[in-house]
Design an enzyme around this catalytic site. Structure first.
Site, PDB file in Angstrom:
ATOM      1  N   ASP A 237     -44.834  34.167  -4.977  1.00 39.49           N
ATOM      2  CA  ASP A 237     -45.717  34.284  -3.851  1.00 39.49           C
ATOM      3  C   ASP A 237     -47.264  35.342  -4.104  1.00 39.49           C
ATOM      4  O   ASP A 237     -47.500  35.827  -3.673  1.00 39.49           O
ATOM      5  CB  ASP A 237     -44.823  34.997  -3.307  1.00 39.49           C
ATOM      6  N   ASP A 238     -47.212  35.996  -5.391  1.00 36.51           N
ATOM      7  CA  ASP A 238     -48.554  36.092  -5.665  1.00 36.51           C
ATOM      8  C   ASP A 238     -50.071  36.227  -5.303  1.00 36.51           C
ATOM      9  O   ASP A 238     -50.429  34.702  -5.319  1.00 36.51           O
ATOM     10  CB  ASP A 238     -48.826  36.825  -7.042  1.00 36.51           C
TER      11      ASP A 238
END
Length: 283
Positions: A237-238
């Site tokens: 999810d970065d």
């Protein structure tokens, strides 16, 4: 070394070390003393480490400094299989060419890694560095050499004694203050340690971290990647990862989670390194 210092010097507000002329200086806690060391690479591509304070050096301190540096720069890992994989990958082939020699720069201290993960949640990198500097300079220790201070990250033992009000003049949210103090208290009680996490497999370590208040999947994988050294850690999810992929693919949309999972199949066993090289594209 140039590729690694390029990463380490990506923000001028870094307070844990100083970079100058392709060398780096920082303080290290050897367990006996805080020691100031200087690292550079000579003409034979050998890393040269010097103690630059005036204290006599005990053999066990030398051992600890070597251990710390090897972990910090991930020197025990053979990157040949990763480079072979990456050169055949359409996304990684340019980053591994541009940043050849870059290693996943570690955060050997678990408390520091967890704090850095919490501090960086939902804010930009520049502001995260500002918060870290405020936190370190308020609660950390330092060595002075000339007109410079070299900081040691605050210990969990010290932070465990605090309340959120003690952190009020640091510009982080009250929730983040609570999370950091809560982590410190878990470590002080012996309920959380690097040693115990290192004995677990990847999935169990990830689950153990996510159970902690304030630690979600992104922070857990950040710590698994940079402190616990699991090569399969993947902060899917970065935002930085998404932006790097958008840039390399010349796309206007960030990749979907399904697309990221599909891409990561090519990086099996090296997801942490793939992520780190993709991050490097952005700065």
């Amino acid at each position: 070394m140039e590729a690694n210092l390029g990463y380490l010097g990506r923000n001028n507000n870094e307070c844990m070390f100083q970079i100058e002329d392709l060398s780096i200086t920082r303080a290290i806690d050897t367990g006996k003393n805080y020691r100031l060391i200087h690292i550079q690479v000579d003409q034979d591509n050998q890393m040269v480490v010097q103690f630059i304070d005036s204290l006599p050096t005990a053999p066990e301190e030398q051992v600890e400094v070597v251990r710390f540096i090897r972990e910090w720069f991930d020197l025990n890992r053979n990157l040949t299989p990763f480079y072979k994989l990456a050169k055949a990958d359409p996304l990684l082939k340019i980053p591994v060419q541009d940043f050849h020699g870059l290693r996943v720069i570690g955060v050997p201290d678990l408390f520091e890694a967890l704090c850095w993960g919490v501090l960086g949640q939902q804010i930009n990198l520049a502001f995260a560095y500002t918060l870290k500097r405020q936190f370190v300079e308020k609660f950390g220790s330092s060595i002075e050499m000339g007109d410079k201070k070299y900081w040691i990250f605050p210990s969990f033992k010290e932070i465990a004694k605090l309340t959120p009000e003690d952190l009020a003049d640091i510009k982080m949210t009250v929730k983040k203050s609570e999370y950091i103090i809560g982590i410190a208290q878990l470590m002080e009680r012996g309920e959380l340690s690097k040693e115990s996490l290192m004995k677990m497999n990847f999935k169990d370590a990830e689950k153990s971290l996510i159970k902690i208040r304030g630690i979600g999947p992104w922070t857990a994988n950040y710590v698994l990647m940079r402190c616990l050294r699991f090569p399969t850690a993947f902060p899917i999810d970065d935002v930085g990862l998404h932006n790097a992929i958008k840039f390399l693919k010349s796309s206007e949309k960030k990749p979907t989670k399904d697309a990221l999972h599909e891409l990561s199949l090519n990086w099996s066993g090296w997801q942490a390194y793939a992520t780190f090289y993709l991050w490097r594209v952005l700065y």
